[in-house]
Design a protein around this motif. Structure first.
Motif: not given
Length: 478
Positions: A56-82
């Motif tokens: 699990l630890l070796e494979g962890l990374c944020f995909s484009g879909d992951d980031l799009a979902y997080l953006e949709s929550l309205g909790l996270f800033t653009p600089d953090f998501l980037e």
């Protein structure tokens, strides 16, 4: 399990953003994973799930879909998501090797990593390691109960249909094998993990034919060298047993042998004795008797105590759900122990839930016979003969270390820079380690009821640091 960074609690991500916003996310953090109470009121636990956790630890990374979902929550800033776009786990992991016997209050796994990395992985690590350690421990208890029989006895895992979803079933099968099970009915787990698969047939098979004998014959014709017949669809001793004997004779006449029979209801001790006597008298001493029906370590022990003649115990619900008194969940926790080299601790109003500050080492002592004697936590150096060590939950309970012990650093660095330090271990290797570890525990520790308490103690340096940090926190709080 799938290496998704979103397999976490929301507050891990909101804290990550907070660390990032305040510019503290890159500070080096040390987190300890441990539990406070042994499951099943037992004397030990079998550490399991480490290899999947490292995957699990070796494979962890944020995909484009992951980031799009997080953006949709309205909790996270653009600089953090980037910033998450190139995020990877880069930390060090120090842990007990999988399959080792482990005990309360000692850090089983320590993550040393930038603060936001160490924070994110908490939920996934606890999910993986809590559950698999719990099931591996349950399996070991069942295997030890079966091993008491003078006629031998093995445990296979039969629990897929009662497990907590498909992923829970697969994790449980893997952990059961670590704990000593020799096979599973779960074909997908067999494929994924290389575990031997085994099975019989259902009552529905017998009910689908004109009579029981016709059903037995049809199954034996299909699988002449791998037939295990279920005896209790009609009547175990009056119908199932004589029909199975008939098929056994017919298979032998054709150059094959009946592999086994399964008992799935009734008085398993009495029925297995009766079935064993009948097959032995007929010259079929190699036919194996499989028992199922909501088995647990206590049921297995009672069957053996009453003279049962079971060769294989198919343990299902109680194994994959880790049921029984003291089961249900392993209360593993993940606590900050140091930040940028400064010791940290949770003091809390409940002393038993206080954490231990600082980066610690775990030492395991063996006596002259090679049996484990106790574990001691220190800030670095090996414990010394004559040193006074204390109970983590009661400082007044202490002993002086004898001089006839051999000490081993109980943990090792298994991941550095976010990558394994060695090749992944195979399940048979892990299972063999668990078997060896249990064989080295004090005999009383293995008792299913009122076991000997294996001592985990604090070296003087750890106890002194805890007291200093606690005093400082109390003074600051007024």
């Amino acid at each position: 399990m799938t290496a998704s960074p979103l397999f976490t609690d929301l507050y891990q991500l909101t804290m990550m953003q907070g660390y990032f916003a305040h510019g503290v996310h890159a500070q080096e953090a040390v987190f300890d994973l441990y539990f406070r109470r042994l499951p099943f009121h037992g004397g030990y636990a079998v550490w399991a799930g480490l290899e999947p956790a490292l995957d699990l630890l070796e494979g962890l990374c944020f995909s484009g879909d992951d980031l799009a979902y997080l953006e949709s929550l309205g909790l996270f800033t653009p600089d953090f998501l980037e910033a998450l776009r190139g995020w990877r786990f880069t930390g060090r992991v120090t842990a007990f090797r999988e399959g080792r016997a482990v005990f309360p209050h000692e850090p089983l796994l320590t993550v040393t990593a930038p603060l936001w990395e160490a924070q994110l992985v908490e939920t996934a690590l606890l999910n993986t390691l809590n559950f698999q350690t719990l099931v591996a421990t349950k399996a070991a208890r069942c295997v030890l109960a079966a091993s008491v029989s003078p006629h031998g006895g093995q445990v296979v895992e039969f629990g897929a249909r009662r497990a907590q979803g498909p992923d829970g079933a697969l994790s449980a099968t893997r952990a059961a094998f670590v704990g000593g099970a020799v096979g599973t009915s779960n074909v997908e787990a067999g494929r994924l993990y290389g575990i031997p698969v085994t099975g019989t047939h259902a009552h529905a098979w017998v009910e689908s034919f004109p009579d029981e004998l016709a059903a037995f014959r049809a199954y034996a014709e299909l699988y002449p060298d791998a037939t295990t017949l279920l005896l209790d669809t009609v009547d175990t001793l009056r119908s199932g047993l004589p029909n199975a004997l008939t098929v056994a004779r017919e298979l032998r006449a054709a150059g094959h042998e009946l592999k086994g029979v399964r008992l799935d209801s009734g008085d398993l001790a009495y029925l297995s004795r009766s079935v064993r006597a009948a097959f032995d008298a007929a010259g079929f001493g190699d036919v194996r008797i499989v028992a199922s029906n909501d088995l647990s370590e206590s049921v297995i022990a009672s069957i053996i105590a009453e003279g049962g003649r079971v060769d294989v115990y198919g343990v299902g619900t109680q194994l994959v759900t880790a049921g029984g008194e003291g089961g249900g969940a392993l209360g593993g926790v993940y606590k900050l122990a140091a930040l940028n080299g400064v010791p940290k601790m949770k003091l809390t109003g409940e002393p038993a839930k206080s954490s231990l500050p600082g980066a610690k080492r775990v030492w395991r002592a063996a006596d002259e016979d090679g049996h484990f004697a106790l574990d001691v936590l220190t800030m670095g150096d090996e414990p010394r003969a004559g040193e006074r060590v204390s109970d983590p939950t009661n400082p007044l309970r202490s002993i002086r270390l004898p001089d006839d012990l051999t000490w081993q650093d109980a943990r090792e660095v298994v991941m550095e820079g976010g990558r394994r330090t060695g090749v992944p271990e195979t399940l048979p290797e892990v299972q063999a380690r668990a078997r060896e570890e249990l064989g080295r525990l004090p005999a009383g520790t293995l008792r299913p009821l009122n076991p000997h308490v294996y001592r985990v103690s604090l070296g003087g340096d750890v106890a002194a640091l805890r007291d200093r940090v606690a005093d400082s926190l109390r003074a600051h709080a007024g």
